[in-house]
Design an enzyme around this catalytic site. Structure first.
Site, PDB file in Angstrom:
ATOM      1  N   LYS A  78       0.869  -1.180   0.000  1.00 51.55           N
ATOM      2  CA  LYS A  78       0.000   0.000   0.000  1.00 51.55           C
ATOM      3  C   LYS A  78       0.905   1.228   0.000  1.00 51.55           C
ATOM      4  O   LYS A  78       1.955   1.232   0.661  1.00 51.55           O
ATOM      5  CB  LYS A  78      -0.860  -0.036   1.266  1.00 51.55           C
ATOM      6  CG  LYS A  78      -1.928   1.041   1.362  1.00 51.55           C
ATOM      7  CD  LYS A  78      -2.773   0.821   2.631  1.00 51.55           C
ATOM      8  CE  LYS A  78      -3.974   1.754   2.706  1.00 51.55           C
ATOM      9  NZ  LYS A  78      -4.831   1.474   3.883  1.00 51.55           N
ATOM     10  N   SER A 153      -9.797   1.212   2.744  1.00 55.29           N
ATOM     11  CA  SER A 153      -8.985   2.088   1.936  1.00 55.29           C
ATOM     12  C   SER A 153      -7.853   1.373   1.193  1.00 55.29           C
ATOM     13  O   SER A 153      -7.263   1.934   0.264  1.00 55.29           O
ATOM     14  CB  SER A 153      -8.374   3.172   2.830  1.00 55.29           C
ATOM     15  OG  SER A 153      -7.459   2.594   3.752  1.00 55.29           O
ATOM     16  N   SER A 177      -9.899  -1.203   6.865  1.00 52.52           N
ATOM     17  CA  SER A 177      -9.277  -1.027   5.551  1.00 52.52           C
ATOM     18  C   SER A 177      -8.506  -2.207   4.998  1.00 52.52           C
ATOM     19  O   SER A 177      -8.101  -2.184   3.836  1.00 52.52           O
ATOM     20  CB  SER A 177      -8.369   0.186   5.559  1.00 52.52           C
ATOM     21  OG  SER A 177      -9.150   1.339   5.445  1.00 52.52           O
TER      22      SER A 177
HETATM   23  N1  GLN Z   1     -13.320   3.318   6.094  1.00 52.65           N
HETATM   24  C1  GLN Z   1     -12.806   3.731   7.367  1.00 52.65           C
HETATM   25  C2  GLN Z   1     -12.526   5.217   7.354  1.00 52.65           C
HETATM   26  O1  GLN Z   1     -12.745   5.818   6.361  1.00 52.65           O
HETATM   27  C3  GLN Z   1     -11.581   2.934   7.700  1.00 52.65           C
HETATM   28  C4  GLN Z   1     -10.346   3.422   7.068  1.00 52.65           C
HETATM   29  C5  GLN Z   1      -9.139   2.597   7.424  1.00 52.65           C
HETATM   30  O2  GLN Z   1      -9.242   1.545   8.029  1.00 52.65           O
HETATM   31  N2  GLN Z   1      -8.000   3.131   7.076  1.00 52.65           N
HETATM   32  O3  GLN Z   1     -12.079   5.763   8.313  1.00 52.65           O
END
Ligand code: GLN
Length: 469
Positions: A78, A153, A177
């Site tokens: 990532k 994400s 994520s």
């Molecule tokens: N979708 C969640 C957010 O927008 C989790 C994001 C993540 O785990 N980085 O905060």
């Protein structure tokens, strides 16, 4: 070479048996990236030159009989993982030209284990999002149907595994994520216990929630790569010196005699009946294999999203303050809407007069959520729940409505608030779209999660269902 049938385990064996070299393997993946990534957009940067050098070194080591855990295996990261001399954007134009001077601890460990880095992967900017659509480098498409989101994400890491563009990827999970995109892309994704894997050198989102983990096609492969990255790190004070077990040891032990908790608050209105069906049939399968299903209650679950969306923005607003255009970043003007929204929310809940009403209150409820989990784990070994309340959704479907996007995380955020590990395992397909289940366990029970996931995967080896690309 048909890379779509490969796993890390298989590729390691083939490399050892000299069926092909790491350079040949790496070239096959690089060719596939060139061919397919136009459709998927999983990569922000392809590190072709570096990959070929690393593969050559791996081949030299292989020819000397060297036996490192990931020797010659192509992986992706990532784009939140700092990589020395390789651009790291965190999915944001703010860091479009940022070249780190050092490797994250995880990256160092993966390199020392012999892995070959093929590229840096797409993500929602700053890891804010559940679909991949907040990336400043364009959305990632779901390899099983390119009209749908890959989940976020860590959209690139999940889609790269689903489309066989490398054999393992690393991601971050602050509120789902890793688990959510794994579920949407038919991949295995682990969010380890908070502190199990070092956060040093990874672009921070919410520092008290960020967990570092991996995506693979199979449970065994996931155990293999966690073996490399888990452990205490002097550069990250939140990594305790809890011993790292041999994750391969317990994997084949099966689920006979295990108690699996089914949390009633995770089977609620709003859960897509099709997702429920897949989850129930996975539970029945494990029951058939000798596990006992035990209904459990996590009464404070209904507050989890609210608590998460107070604590996380508070930490985000503080972490993003360093991108002031002086030390790091182009300028504040390049922040996207979602980052701006979180900076404003976070600054608000931390401001004098509101701190007690919002931030402090949320921290108190966080403790109650943790107690819910601790109590449940007095009665059961693990819990199983859906990962996402819905199937993967269409690109664009939720971009205008942040609240509906936030609700995708309803079943994942609690484990981040409590620090518990969660493993997302492929469990089925509905209308050609993947559905995963998550196995949640007590702190540092990753070995147990792998064991349960593996038992299910043996019966239902869904990783064999590759997308048509
Ligand atoms: N979708 C969640 C957010 O927008 C989790 C994001 C993540 O785990 N980085 O905060």
């Amino acid at each position: 070479m048909d890379v779509t049938t490969l796993t890390i385990k298989q590729a390691k064996k083939d490399l050892k048996d000299k069926k092909y070299s790491s350079v040949e393997l790496t070239k096959s993946y690089l060719d596939r990236i060139k061919q397919i990534d136009k459709k998927i957009n999983a990569f922000i940067t392809v590190t072709e030159d570096e990959a070929l050098v690393m593969a050559k070194t791996a081949d030299e080591k292989l020819s000397k009989g060297n036996d490192l855990p990931l020797l010659g295996i192509p992986i992706g990261l990532k784009d939140a993982f700092l990589t020395k001399d390789i651009r790291t954007t965190a999915g944001s134009k703010v860091l479009e030209n940022y070249i780190p001077q050092y490797d994250a601890t995880t990256v160092k460990k993966l390199k020392s284990a012999g892995a070959v880095l093929v590229g840096k992967l797409n993500m929602d900017a700053w890891a804010h999002g559940s679909s991949g659509e907040n990336s400043d480098f364009g959305p990632t498409k779901n390899p099983y149907d390119t009209q749908y989101v890959a989940g976020g994400s860590s959209s690139g890491p999940a889609a790269a595994i689903a489309s066989d563009m490398c054999l393992a990827t690393s991601g971050t999970d602050t509120g789902g994520s890793i688990r959510l995109p794994a579920s949407f892309c038919n991949a295995v994704g682990l969010k380890p216990t908070y502190g199990r894997v070092s956060r040093y050198g990874i672009v921070a989102m919410g520092s008290s929630l960020d967990s570092i983990g991996h995506f693979t096609k199979t449970v065994e492969d996931n155990a293999l790569i966690l073996q490399v990255t888990a452990g205490s790190d002097t550069y990250d004070g939140t990594t305790p010196s809890v011993a790292v077990p041999d994750y391969g040891n317990d994997i084949p032990k099966g689920v006979k005699g295990l108690k699996i908790g089914v949390p009633e608050e995770y089977f609620i209105e709003g859960l897509d009946p099709k997702v429920n069906e897949v989850t129930q049939s996975a539970l029945s399968e494990l029951e058939k294999q000798g596990a006992t299903l035990v209904p459990v209650s996590l009464p404070h679950t209904k507050y989890a999203i609210a608590v998460y969306y107070i604590i996380t923005p508070a930490e985000v607003s503080s972490n993003l303050a360093r991108y002031d255009g002086i030390r790091y970043g182009n300028s504040r003007e390049t922040f996207g809407d979602e980052a701006k929204r979180r900076i404003m929310l976070g600054t608000f809940v931390l401001s004098a007069g509101y701190y007690d009403a919002y931030y402090n209150k949320a921290m108190q409820v966080r403790t109650l959520l943790k107690r819910d989990f601790d109590k449940a784990f007095e009665r059961v070994d693990v819990m199983i729940a859906p990962v996402s309340p819905t199937l993967p959704f269409k690109l664009g479907e939720r971009t205008q409505d942040p609240l509906s996007m936030y609700l995708s995380d309803i079943f994942t955020v609690t484990s981040n608030l409590t620090g518990n590990p969660g493993l997302s395992v492929p469990a089925g397909f509905v209308n050609g779209l993947p559905v995963g289940i998550q196995i949640i366990g007590p702190h540092f029970s990753e070995d147990l999660l792998f064991r349960v996931g593996y038992a299910y995967e043996q019966k239902n080896p869904l990783y064999k269902m590759r997308p048509k690309l």
